[in-house]
Design a protein around this motif. Sequence first.
Motif, PDB file in Angstrom:
ATOM      1  N   THR A  40      -7.438  -0.489  -2.568  1.00 35.93           N
ATOM      2  CA  THR A  40      -8.411  -0.202  -1.511  1.00 35.93           C
ATOM      3  C   THR A  40      -7.924   0.943  -0.629  1.00 35.93           C
ATOM      4  O   THR A  40      -8.667   1.895  -0.344  1.00 35.93           O
ATOM      5  CB  THR A  40      -8.659  -1.462  -0.648  1.00 35.93           C
ATOM      6  N   ILE A  41      -6.658   0.877  -0.201  1.00 30.15           N
ATOM      7  CA  ILE A  41      -6.094   1.935   0.649  1.00 30.15           C
ATOM      8  C   ILE A  41      -6.045   3.261  -0.112  1.00 30.15           C
ATOM      9  O   ILE A  41      -6.339   4.319   0.436  1.00 30.15           O
ATOM     10  CB  ILE A  41      -4.680   1.550   1.161  1.00 30.15           C
TER      11      ILE A  41
ATOM     12  N   ARG B  66      -8.024   4.315  -2.437  1.00 28.21           N
ATOM     13  CA  ARG B  66      -9.372   4.904  -2.459  1.00 28.21           C
ATOM     14  C   ARG B  66      -9.703   5.559  -1.122  1.00 28.21           C
ATOM     15  O   ARG B  66     -10.237   6.663  -1.065  1.00 28.21           O
ATOM     16  CB  ARG B  66     -10.419   3.821  -2.786  1.00 28.21           C
ATOM     17  N   GLU B  67      -9.337   4.871  -0.035  1.00 26.54           N
ATOM     18  CA  GLU B  67      -9.611   5.408   1.309  1.00 26.54           C
ATOM     19  C   GLU B  67      -8.857   6.716   1.546  1.00 26.54           C
ATOM     20  O   GLU B  67      -9.352   7.628   2.210  1.00 26.54           O
ATOM     21  CB  GLU B  67      -9.221   4.385   2.378  1.00 26.54           C
ATOM     22  N   GLN B  68      -7.635   6.792   1.020  1.00 30.79           N
ATOM     23  CA  GLN B  68      -6.793   7.979   1.223  1.00 30.79           C
ATOM     24  C   GLN B  68      -6.960   9.008   0.113  1.00 30.79           C
ATOM     25  O   GLN B  68      -6.272  10.029   0.100  1.00 30.79           O
ATOM     26  CB  GLN B  68      -5.318   7.564   1.326  1.00 30.79           C
ATOM     27  N   ASN B  69      -7.865   8.702  -0.822  1.00 28.18           N
ATOM     28  CA  ASN B  69      -8.101   9.602  -1.952  1.00 28.18           C
ATOM     29  C   ASN B  69      -6.805   9.889  -2.713  1.00 28.18           C
ATOM     30  O   ASN B  69      -6.510  11.019  -3.079  1.00 28.18           O
ATOM     31  CB  ASN B  69      -8.757  10.907  -1.464  1.00 28.18           C
TER      32      ASN B  69
ATOM     33  N   GLU C 239      -5.068  -4.782  -2.485  1.00 24.02           N
ATOM     34  CA  GLU C 239      -5.161  -4.067  -1.197  1.00 24.02           C
ATOM     35  C   GLU C 239      -4.657  -2.628  -1.328  1.00 24.02           C
ATOM     36  O   GLU C 239      -5.182  -1.706  -0.685  1.00 24.02           O
ATOM     37  CB  GLU C 239      -4.368  -4.808  -0.116  1.00 24.02           C
TER      38      GLU C 239
ATOM     39  N   LYS D  36      -2.874  -6.881   3.185  1.00 30.98           N
ATOM     40  CA  LYS D  36      -3.274  -5.552   3.684  1.00 30.98           C
ATOM     41  C   LYS D  36      -2.148  -4.932   4.522  1.00 30.98           C
ATOM     42  O   LYS D  36      -1.865  -3.736   4.415  1.00 30.98           O
ATOM     43  CB  LYS D  36      -4.548  -5.705   4.525  1.00 30.98           C
TER      44      LYS D  36
END
Length: 380
Positions: free
Chosen positions: A35-36, A38-41, A32, A368
């Motif tokens: 994943t976060i 990647r979302e936050q770069n 998880e 998550k």
Amino acid sequence: MCHNNTYMKTKIVFAGGGTGGHIYPGLAIADELRTIAREQNTEIELYWFGNSKGMDKNIVEKSGSVDHFCGIPSGKLRRYFSFSNFIDLFKVAAGFVVSFFKLLSIRPAVLFSKGGFVSVPPCIAARILDIPVFTHECDFTPGLATRINSRFATKILVSYEETKKFLSQNKINKTVVTGNPVRPVFYTADGKKGRDFIFGSEAKTEKPELLVLGGSLGAHQLNELVVNNLEWLKERFNVVHQCGAKDADFVPVKSESYYPYPFIYGEMPDVIASADIILARAGANSIWECSVTGKPMVLVPLCGNGTRGDQVDNAKFFEEKGAAFVLLGKDATDENLKNYLSKLLDEKVRQNMADASLKLSQNKRPAKTIAGLIFEQINK
């Protein structure tokens, strides 16, 4: 080997091991976190501090969820008198020294402890180095390692609201109820794939599927119950039996309506999703994985000497919520097993228990949630 050669990545260390129960939930959080990130770069680098001997390294590296495994010496913390306690004091001290210098070199933003004796020295070292410590307890009652780690923790994460009553007031103030982390793959598990894996192209009868989770090594008491009652079970169920490596020769070979496996790994989420009923121990991981997939359970918790009773507490919680029947201690008889499984042959009973099981996990993604809390700490 544990390497540290990447510049400007946010580093997070996990500590825990000794059993799969102290590893798999941490790996769920690692997935998880990615994943976060990647979302936050954000670029992250994940380390795992585990026992330098035993299963830890194999499980962690096989998962591919973390970048580096760091083996540290580990001693066991026993509640009873044993000469081994004296020897293990030196192992704990060595674990602290190794953890201190590794953490000093890595300089992580957060250390996340999943419990087990191996996690204690890294938590103490992290506190001395002013690295925030998050510790998580899977079970209903906190274990000894969690009780020690919570003294050094910035946040204490627990699976049950009721667990708070076992903590002192100053610890409750930094406690968050998150639930028990389950690997993301369980939320998308596919029952059809599980059935294809087990039965292949064989014609399947209308009998419900009973999945027996006899542990990765082997829960002999459970396996004995199955073997003693196998003809009765086969008449009523398609029995899928993970018997564990130690009991692979104890259980019969595959026959009509009986499918034994020493161990199921990658396919396990789909196999659990395919089952109608689960017969298992009451380890925190397996029961929450069954809850996420909405399964009614018959639980035979580990109890008596050699256990602190955590599985009994877990099982009773699921029983009270209407998600499980429990066979405890001397009540784990052939007759009682048949009685509970006969009740579950009724589709309505089965569905009501499945709904109660799913309700415990619905709208919750503990891994998550925990990954989000770790990122909040990082972003501070």
